[in-house]
Design a protein around this motif. Structure first.
Motif, PDB file in Angstrom:
ATOM      1  N   LEU A 191       0.818  -1.216   0.000  1.00 10.92           N
ATOM      2  CA  LEU A 191       0.000   0.000   0.000  1.00 10.92           C
ATOM      3  C   LEU A 191       0.854   1.270   0.000  1.00 10.92           C
ATOM      4  CD1 LEU A 191      -2.831  -1.049   2.483  1.00 10.92           C
ATOM      5  CD2 LEU A 191      -3.052  -0.683   0.013  1.00 10.92           C
ATOM      6  N   THR A 192       2.077   1.160   0.516  1.00 15.32           N
ATOM      7  CA  THR A 192       2.974   2.319   0.511  1.00 15.32           C
ATOM      8  C   THR A 192       3.975   2.251  -0.647  1.00 15.32           C
ATOM      9  OG1 THR A 192       4.424   1.177   2.120  1.00 15.32           O
ATOM     10  CG2 THR A 192       2.788   2.720   2.993  1.00 15.32           C
ATOM     11  N   LEU A 193       3.630   1.411  -1.637  1.00 16.89           N
ATOM     12  CA  LEU A 193       4.396   1.318  -2.889  1.00 16.89           C
ATOM     13  C   LEU A 193       5.825   0.864  -2.677  1.00 16.89           C
ATOM     14  CD1 LEU A 193       3.093   4.552  -4.676  1.00 16.89           C
ATOM     15  CD2 LEU A 193       2.165   2.223  -4.747  1.00 16.89           C
ATOM     16  N   GLN A 194       6.010  -0.075  -1.749  1.00 21.63           N
ATOM     17  CA  GLN A 194       7.312  -0.711  -1.583  1.00 21.63           C
ATOM     18  C   GLN A 194       7.282  -2.088  -2.248  1.00 21.63           C
ATOM     19  OE1 GLN A 194       9.278   0.089   2.456  1.00 21.63           O
ATOM     20  NE2 GLN A 194       7.102   0.287   2.924  1.00 21.63           N
ATOM     21  N   ARG A 195       8.437  -2.610  -2.511  1.00 19.14           N
ATOM     22  CA  ARG A 195       8.535  -3.911  -3.167  1.00 19.14           C
ATOM     23  C   ARG A 195       8.831  -4.985  -2.122  1.00 19.14           C
ATOM     24  NH1 ARG A 195      13.468  -5.778  -7.125  1.00 19.14           N
ATOM     25  NH2 ARG A 195      12.815  -7.943  -7.407  1.00 19.14           N
ATOM     26  N   VAL A 196       7.935  -5.943  -1.995  1.00 19.35           N
ATOM     27  CA  VAL A 196       8.132  -7.059  -1.053  1.00 19.35           C
ATOM     28  C   VAL A 196       9.000  -8.108  -1.735  1.00 19.35           C
ATOM     29  CG1 VAL A 196       7.015  -8.819   0.353  1.00 19.35           C
ATOM     30  CG2 VAL A 196       5.885  -6.620  -0.009  1.00 19.35           C
ATOM     31  N   THR A 197      10.108  -8.458  -1.098  1.00 24.28           N
ATOM     32  CA  THR A 197      11.053  -9.391  -1.714  1.00 24.28           C
ATOM     33  C   THR A 197      11.032 -10.783  -1.094  1.00 24.28           C
ATOM     34  OG1 THR A 197      12.801  -8.576  -0.229  1.00 24.28           O
ATOM     35  CG2 THR A 197      12.609  -7.533  -2.393  1.00 24.28           C
TER      36      THR A 197
ATOM     37  N   THR B 274      10.633  -9.048   4.249  1.00 17.75           N
ATOM     38  CA  THR B 274      11.659  -8.168   3.706  1.00 17.75           C
ATOM     39  C   THR B 274      11.082  -7.397   2.522  1.00 17.75           C
ATOM     40  OG1 THR B 274      12.486  -9.991   2.330  1.00 17.75           O
ATOM     41  CG2 THR B 274      13.587  -9.605   4.431  1.00 17.75           C
ATOM     42  N   SER B 275      11.408  -6.121   2.478  1.00 18.17           N
ATOM     43  CA  SER B 275      10.894  -5.264   1.400  1.00 18.17           C
ATOM     44  C   SER B 275      11.955  -4.250   1.019  1.00 18.17           C
ATOM     45  CB  SER B 275       9.612  -4.556   1.835  1.00 18.17           C
ATOM     46  OG  SER B 275       9.850  -3.741   2.968  1.00 18.17           O
ATOM     47  N   MET B 276      11.788  -3.678  -0.163  1.00 18.55           N
ATOM     48  CA  MET B 276      12.724  -2.675  -0.666  1.00 18.55           C
ATOM     49  C   MET B 276      11.979  -1.367  -0.883  1.00 18.55           C
ATOM     50  SD  MET B 276      14.867  -4.945  -3.432  1.00 18.55           S
ATOM     51  CE  MET B 276      15.886  -3.529  -3.874  1.00 18.55           C
ATOM     52  N   GLY B 277      12.576  -0.279  -0.443  1.00 19.82           N
ATOM     53  CA  GLY B 277      11.974   1.040  -0.604  1.00 19.82           C
ATOM     54  C   GLY B 277      12.728   2.040   0.243  1.00 19.82           C
ATOM     55  N   ARG B 278      12.316   3.264   0.173  1.00 18.42           N
ATOM     56  CA  ARG B 278      12.974   4.304   0.957  1.00 18.42           C
ATOM     57  C   ARG B 278      12.726   4.076   2.442  1.00 18.42           C
ATOM     58  NH1 ARG B 278      11.714   9.938  -2.362  1.00 18.42           N
ATOM     59  NH2 ARG B 278      12.787   9.338  -4.298  1.00 18.42           N
ATOM     60  N   ARG B 279      13.745   4.287   3.239  1.00 10.88           N
ATOM     61  CA  ARG B 279      13.621   4.103   4.683  1.00 10.88           C
ATOM     62  C   ARG B 279      13.088   5.383   5.321  1.00 10.88           C
ATOM     63  NH1 ARG B 279      12.857  -0.982   5.008  1.00 10.88           N
ATOM     64  NH2 ARG B 279      14.282  -2.101   3.634  1.00 10.88           N
ATOM     65  N   ASP B 280      11.849   5.664   5.029  1.00 12.23           N
ATOM     66  CA  ASP B 280      11.210   6.852   5.588  1.00 12.23           C
ATOM     67  C   ASP B 280       9.922   6.423   6.275  1.00 12.23           C
ATOM     68  OD1 ASP B 280       9.683   6.157   3.422  1.00 12.23           O
ATOM     69  OD2 ASP B 280      10.143   7.935   2.238  1.00 12.23           O
TER      70      ASP B 280
END
Length: 249
Positions: A72-78, A91-97
């Motif tokens: 929902l926050t447009l991160q990529r689940v790996t 585990t997911s990839m995205g900005r750490r904000d």
């Protein structure tokens, strides 16, 4: 012949999943029925022996809460890892904000939120839809699993969910939703008590969502634990009205 049987079974299962998406008429459970449901839910979520297994499903919902928040926050689940000791990792990839913080926060409240949504679904005629959607989510989540124990845990959960769809009708689906909903609410409370004890004793903090949030935001873990409790408590309160609506005294 065997392949034809598998195809026939798959087609019928899919038909039942699709049929379950339609809104039905919620049955009247009544007070005796509700008492029986509560007893069944408590039997799943309180005794140590049954919690050993049902707690794995609560962990699945916890981790899928992380997955949902990531998407929902447009991160990529790996990847998704589940273990037989009731622990898990998403585990997911995205900005750490703020996005990663929302994702981290979403785990512990997830079983309570789902637990409140299930009785609501039952009370409004969407019990079959809740079971169908739940089964599809669990099957789809198998694509994210990255360990053998996770395949066993999530595969077993998906099999049970598909079984509920296969054998269910409007009334059985309603009962199943309410039992699972109450059991998940109890499970959310159990997990919150467990993580609070971890912080009280100062052990295994590195894997605690509250600790990770405290580290990334500077806000004390106690505040995050309190916020978990607020969401879980709100879910408990919101579940009361649909449960009462299913009872005719």
């Amino acid at each position: 012949m065997r392949q034809e049987s598998v195809q026939s079974f798959t087609a019928e299962l899919w038909e039942r999943i699709v049929d379950g998406l339609a809104q039905g008429v919620p049955p009247v459970i009544g007070l005796p029925g509700l008492i029986g449901i509560v007893v069944a839910a408590v039997a799943l979520s309180i005794p140590r022996r049954s919690w050993r297994y049902f707690g794995l499903f609560v962990t699945v919902v916890h981790e899928l809460g992380h997955v949902a928040a990531s998407l929902l926050t447009l991160q990529r689940v790996t990847g998704l890892t589940l273990r037989l000791d009731h622990s898990g990792t998403t585990t997911s990839m995205g900005r750490r904000d703020w996005r990663s913080r929302v994702t981290t926060f979403s785990g512990y409240p997830a079983p309570a939120v789902v637990g409140a949504a299930l009785p609501w679904s039952a009370a409004h005629g969407w019990a079959g839809a809740a079971l169908s959607v739940g089964a599809l989510v669990l099957v789809a989540a198998l694509l994210l699993i990255r360990n053998g124990q996770g395949v066993l845990i999530l595969g077993g959960s998906a099999a049970v969910a598909l079984g509920l769809v296969w054998f269910g009708g409007e009334e059985p689906a309603c009962y199943a939703c309410v039992v699972l909903g109450i059991a998940l609410l109890v499970g959310a409370c159990r997990d919150w008590v467990k993580v609070t004890r971890v912080h009280t004793r100062g052990r295994r903090l590195d894997s605690s969502d509250a600790h990770l949030l405290a580290t990334s935001t500077g806000v004390p873990a106690a505040v995050w634990l309190a916020l978990f409790a607020v969401v879980i408590s709100l879910a408990l309160v919101l579940s009361l009205r649909p449960l009462i609506s299913l009872v005719v005294v």
